[in-house]
Design a protein around this motif. Sequence first.
Motif, short mmCIF file in Angstrom:
data_model
loop_
_atom_site.label_atom_id
_atom_site.label_comp_id
_atom_site.label_asym_id
_atom_site.label_seq_id
_atom_site.Cartn_x
_atom_site.Cartn_y
_atom_site.Cartn_z
N THR A 204 31.32 -14.50 36.99
CA THR A 204 30.76 -15.58 37.78
C THR A 204 30.70 -15.20 39.25
OG1 THR A 204 31.51 -17.24 36.22
CG2 THR A 204 31.05 -17.99 38.43
N LEU A 205 31.73 -14.53 39.73
CA LEU A 205 31.74 -14.14 41.14
C LEU A 205 30.59 -13.18 41.46
CD1 LEU A 205 33.21 -14.51 43.80
CD2 LEU A 205 34.69 -12.61 43.17
N MET A 206 30.27 -12.31 40.52
CA MET A 206 29.15 -11.38 40.74
C MET A 206 27.82 -12.14 40.76
SD MET A 206 30.41 -8.42 41.22
CE MET A 206 28.98 -7.40 41.06
N ILE A 207 27.68 -13.14 39.92
CA ILE A 207 26.45 -13.94 39.91
C ILE A 207 26.32 -14.71 41.22
CG2 ILE A 207 25.23 -15.82 38.74
CD1 ILE A 207 25.30 -13.28 37.10
N ILE A 208 27.42 -15.25 41.72
CA ILE A 208 27.39 -15.97 43.00
C ILE A 208 26.99 -15.03 44.13
CG2 ILE A 208 28.82 -17.17 44.70
CD1 ILE A 208 30.40 -18.32 42.31
N ALA A 209 27.56 -13.82 44.12
CA ALA A 209 27.22 -12.84 45.16
C ALA A 209 25.75 -12.43 45.06
CB ALA A 209 28.12 -11.61 45.03
N PHE A 210 25.28 -12.19 43.83
CA PHE A 210 23.88 -11.83 43.65
C PHE A 210 22.96 -12.97 44.05
CE2 PHE A 210 20.04 -11.23 40.96
CZ PHE A 210 19.57 -10.09 41.59
#
Length: 87
Positions: A1-7
Amino acid sequence: TLMIIAFNAIWIAHDTDANHSDVLLDADVKFQIAENVFCFYFSIELVIRFLAFEYKCNIFRDAWFVFDSALVCMMVLETWVLTFLIL
């Protein structure tokens, strides 16, 4: 989820620079697809988090859930509801 938020944050920056359309329907297809994918992902994540609560009334006591719910509601309104109303 953190990677999706960053992307998503990076995508918002790209969208701000490259997308000159005022409405999602007028935007290029890649912007429409990305916006719908992010909206779908965050909506599903919120539903899964909601279902994880044993007592559903506790969602109002979890500040992060309330905050995320507000963000997802605004995203759904902007991406799906406004697009439907413009059609």
